[in-house]
Design an enzyme around this catalytic site. Structure first.
Site, mmCIF file in Angstrom:
data_model
loop_
_atom_site.group_PDB
_atom_site.id
_atom_site.type_symbol
_atom_site.label_atom_id
_atom_site.label_comp_id
_atom_site.label_asym_id
_atom_site.label_seq_id
_atom_site.Cartn_x
_atom_site.Cartn_y
_atom_site.Cartn_z
ATOM 1 N N GLY A 13 0.776 -1.225 0.000
ATOM 2 C CA GLY A 13 0.000 0.000 0.000
ATOM 3 C C GLY A 13 0.808 1.276 0.000
ATOM 4 N N ASN A 87 3.601 5.583 8.858
ATOM 5 C CA ASN A 87 2.576 5.063 7.967
ATOM 6 C C ASN A 87 1.889 3.820 8.508
ATOM 7 O OD1 ASN A 87 1.283 4.475 5.221
ATOM 8 N ND2 ASN A 87 2.595 2.690 5.500
ATOM 9 N N TYR A 153 -11.732 2.815 14.699
ATOM 10 C CA TYR A 153 -10.806 3.434 13.746
ATOM 11 C C TYR A 153 -10.877 4.953 13.863
ATOM 12 C CZ TYR A 153 -8.208 4.207 9.414
ATOM 13 O OH TYR A 153 -7.274 4.603 8.480
ATOM 14 N N PHE A 190 -6.182 -2.026 2.378
ATOM 15 C CA PHE A 190 -6.872 -1.493 3.558
ATOM 16 C C PHE A 190 -8.212 -2.179 3.817
ATOM 17 C CE2 PHE A 190 -9.949 1.437 5.412
ATOM 18 C CZ PHE A 190 -9.292 1.905 6.537
#
Length: 252
Positions: A13, A87, A153, A190
């Site tokens: 990613g 990240n 999240y 993701f």
């Protein structure tokens, strides 16, 4: 002298794309992650294609002692870190608060928040000593507005948003730049991780519009890192054209 960038969560990613973009721009690269084979493959590709040095740090960002040991044990050629890109992160589960799995919450907080704090705390002393450096935190549009099923999240990425602002203030006396990039919908692993391997559900997230790519985000991060030393892009929210915020999306 070539600059060195450390990128956490570089096995796929955004992280993988950033490692390649920064290497192409002439940076020596330190890549971290839990999947050693992917790190080794990326290291091989970077050194062969871009002629820069690439060093692997294989550890789990959630492990505080491992973070500290990884930075303390860097070889001399990589000991100076000019840019740290936090990240490593991700979302696990997409349920209402009352149905959410507490283990998923802990994984998200440990990875997105505590891991960011651990590795930053290990790297920042050398930046303070030099009075120079740049920390770039990869947040999310989920850290700007809450949305249905986002709870854990949202909590993690709201924390990243707050941490970035606080770090920027606390590190001002040391001439250290602190930036946040907050992406919206981008097609990477993701959603596959979030839906725990359900490929059909993951693919449905990206139907009906054109999502961003990992390379799009990597280009933006490199742009942020490439500003003159007296310029700091503090906070940058980026979405596909079809997305207005964390909960408004136009699909055809």
């Amino acid at each position: 002298m070539k600059k060195t960038v450390l990128i956490t969560g570089a096995t796929a990613g955004f992280g993988k794309a950033m490692a390649e973009k920064f290497a192409a721009a002439g940076y020596n690269v330190i890549i971290t992650g839990r999947r050693l084979e992917r790190l080794q493959q990326l290291q091989s590709n970077i050194t062969e294609q871009y002629g820069v040095q690439c060093h692997i740090l294989h550890f789990d960002i959630r492990d505080r002692a491992a973070c500290e040991a990884a930075i303390a044990g860097l070889p001399a050629d990589f000991a100076r870190i000019d840019v740290l890109i936090n990240n490593a992160g991700g979302a696990w589960g997409r349920d209402r608060f009352n149905d959410a799995n507490i283990d998923d919450w802990e994984t998200m907080l440990d990875t997105n928040v505590k891991g960011l704090m651990y590795i930053s705390k290990a790297v920042v002393p050398q930046m303070i000593e030099r009075k120079e450096g740049h920390i770039i935190n990869i947040g999310s549009i989920a850290g700007k507005e809450a949305y249905e099923f986002g709870n854990g999240y949202n909590a993690a990425k709201f924390a990243v948003d707050g941490l970035t602002k606080a770090m920027r203030i606390d590190l001002l006396p040391y001439n250290i730049r602190v930036s946040q990039i907050a992406p919206g919908a981008a097609e990477t692993e993701f959603s596959l991780v979030r839906f725990k391997g359900d490929e059909e559900k993951a693919a449905a997230i990206y139907k009906g519009y054109t999502p961003m790519t990992a390379e799009n985000i990597a280009d933006i991060v490199l742009f942020v890192a490439s500003q003159p030393p007296h310029v700091c892009i503090n906070d940058l929210v980026v979405t596909p054209t079809a997305q207005a915020n964390s909960y408004n999306m136009y699909k055809q």
